[in-house]
Design an enzyme around this catalytic site. Structure first.
Site, PDB file in Angstrom:
ATOM      1  N   THR A  97     -42.154  52.364 -41.224  1.00 12.35           N
ATOM      2  CA  THR A  97     -41.676  51.094 -41.774  1.00 12.35           C
ATOM      3  C   THR A  97     -42.856  50.165 -42.024  1.00 12.35           C
ATOM      4  O   THR A  97     -43.789  50.129 -41.231  1.00 12.35           O
ATOM      5  CB  THR A  97     -40.687  50.417 -40.806  1.00 12.35           C
ATOM      6  OG1 THR A  97     -39.725  51.387 -40.350  1.00 12.35           O
ATOM      7  CG2 THR A  97     -39.943  49.291 -41.478  1.00 12.35           C
ATOM      8  N   CYS A 120     -70.467  55.254 -44.446  1.00  9.23           N
ATOM      9  CA  CYS A 120     -69.460  56.176 -44.978  1.00  9.23           C
ATOM     10  C   CYS A 120     -70.112  57.273 -45.819  1.00  9.23           C
ATOM     11  O   CYS A 120     -70.627  57.016 -46.908  1.00  9.23           O
ATOM     12  CB  CYS A 120     -68.435  55.410 -45.803  1.00  9.23           C
ATOM     13  SG  CYS A 120     -67.098  56.447 -46.427  1.00  9.23           S
ATOM     14  N   GLU A 156     -44.858  48.683 -32.214  1.00  7.02           N
ATOM     15  CA  GLU A 156     -45.379  49.983 -32.649  1.00  7.02           C
ATOM     16  C   GLU A 156     -44.248  50.966 -32.972  1.00  7.02           C
ATOM     17  O   GLU A 156     -44.346  51.742 -33.915  1.00  7.02           O
ATOM     18  CB  GLU A 156     -46.310  50.571 -31.583  1.00  7.02           C
ATOM     19  CG  GLU A 156     -47.636  49.847 -31.447  1.00  7.02           C
ATOM     20  CD  GLU A 156     -48.504  49.934 -32.703  1.00  7.02           C
ATOM     21  OE1 GLU A 156     -48.241  50.791 -33.554  1.00  7.02           O
ATOM     22  OE2 GLU A 156     -49.450  49.134 -32.818  1.00  7.02           O
TER      23      GLU A 156
END
Length: 343
Positions: free
Chosen positions: A41, A206, A35
């Protein structure tokens, strides 16, 4: 129950989750390192770094007993080197305070150096199956769309609202699969640009999709001042050696790099160098003009080759430099210099 959003997301994750080396077990140490590496990155870039790091430091004790320079060398190229320093310091704290065993409460994990609410939540939910939210950019985006939240997700109050929503959603469900499901959904389907709503497992829940606002949300407006700095950067050589210095506290702390001054001319560079080191310096050639972007600043490095005629401290051969942790910005400088020697 099987028609609710949590069940659909968890089922989708169990059938479609991405395979990464840090997901091969629920070891909190592995999850913590992954993590931290994944901050700023991409997963593709992190995989080889993670593998090398865990092969070298397969236990927290080994990491704690390593030198900071060893840790930096394995981190070389990942950038944001303060992450590596915090990892090293935190490993030492875990050895001293917790006898090498990773703590298992949210409060204790959050108190460790370099660990914020997202990372603490990820470790607690994935390693210990505790009902803790892990709120990153993916989760902010997904919840903003699912609940049609028109608030700016860059604001703390909006992030708190979304955290509270996720806390409610986690009750009674597998927090590890749910949180990782949100991570994978955001990375592969509910993407920032052109979300793939036609294959989304929670499309029917949604509200942004229902209102055709999925390409508008989330609202993410940050007020960040970005600084641009122009440096004259010196590759200073003596015979077959190159002068490198170790950076002091601050940006790129403890990493090695070339001397550079915030000035507009290599002739001014000579003056500044001679003032600082009391050694004559000769200009050989202009090597290249390079750019390196940090989060809140951009370096423009105008690279010149200089030579000194007497040896001084901090001169290294290329073989020695290979063992030193260099910043990504100055690795670019070194590569430009080595390329110029080919002609």
């Amino acid at each position: 129950m099987q028609n609710n959003m949590q069940h659909k997301l968890i089922t989708w994750y169990q059938e479609n989750h991405r395979h990464f080396p840090w997901r091969e077990n629920e070891n909190p140490y592995n999850i913590w390192i992954s993590e931290i590496m994944l901050q700023q990155t991409t997963t593709e870039a992190v995989i080889p770094y993670f593998k090398r790091f865990m092969e070298t430091f397969d236990t927290i004790d080994k990491l704690a007993n390593a030198s900071l320079e060893e840790v930096y060398k394995l981190w070389e190229g990942l950038g944001y080197y303060r992450r590596a320093k915090h990892i090293h310091e935190t490993a030492q704290i875990i050895v001293e305070k917790y006898h090498g065993e990773f703590p298992n409460t949210y409060e204790d994990i959050l108190a460790l150096k370099g660990i914020g609410p997202y990372t603490a939540g990820a470790i607690c939910s994935i390693a210990y199956h505790q009902s803790t939210p892990a709120i990153d950019g993916n989760v902010l985006r997904i919840i903003s769309r699912v609940y049609l939240l028109k608030d700016n997700i860059a604001l703390n109050k909006t992030q708190k609202k979304i955290t509270d929503i996720v806390k409610e959603l986690l009750i009674g469900y597998d927090s590890s699969a749910f949180n990782q499901g949100l991570m994978d959904l955001g990375a592969t389907i509910c993407r920032p640009i052109n979300p793939q709503c036609d294959i989304c497992p929670i499309q029917s829940h949604c509200l942004a999709y229902a209102k055709n606002q999925q390409k508008v949300l989330p609202i993410n407006i940050k007020n960040i001042k970005h600084q641009e700095i122009h440096y004259t950067t010196g590759i200073i050589t003596y015979q077959n050696q190159i002068l490198l210095i170790q950076n002091p506290a601050g940006l790129l702390e403890n990493l090695y790099g070339f001397i550079q001054y915030d000035i507009e001319s290599p002739y001014r560079f000579v003056e500044e160098f001679e003032k600082q080191f009391h050694i004559p310096l000769s200009i050989v050639a202009h090597i290249d003009d390079l750019k390196h972007v940090f989060t809140h600043r951009t370096w423009y490095m105008h690279v010149y080759h200089f030579i000194i005629n007497v040896p001084i401290e901090h001169l290294y051969t290329l073989d020695e430099i290979e063992k030193l942790p260099l910043s990504t910005a100055h690795l670019k400088v070194l590569k430009a210099y080595l390329k110029s020697r080919e002609f």
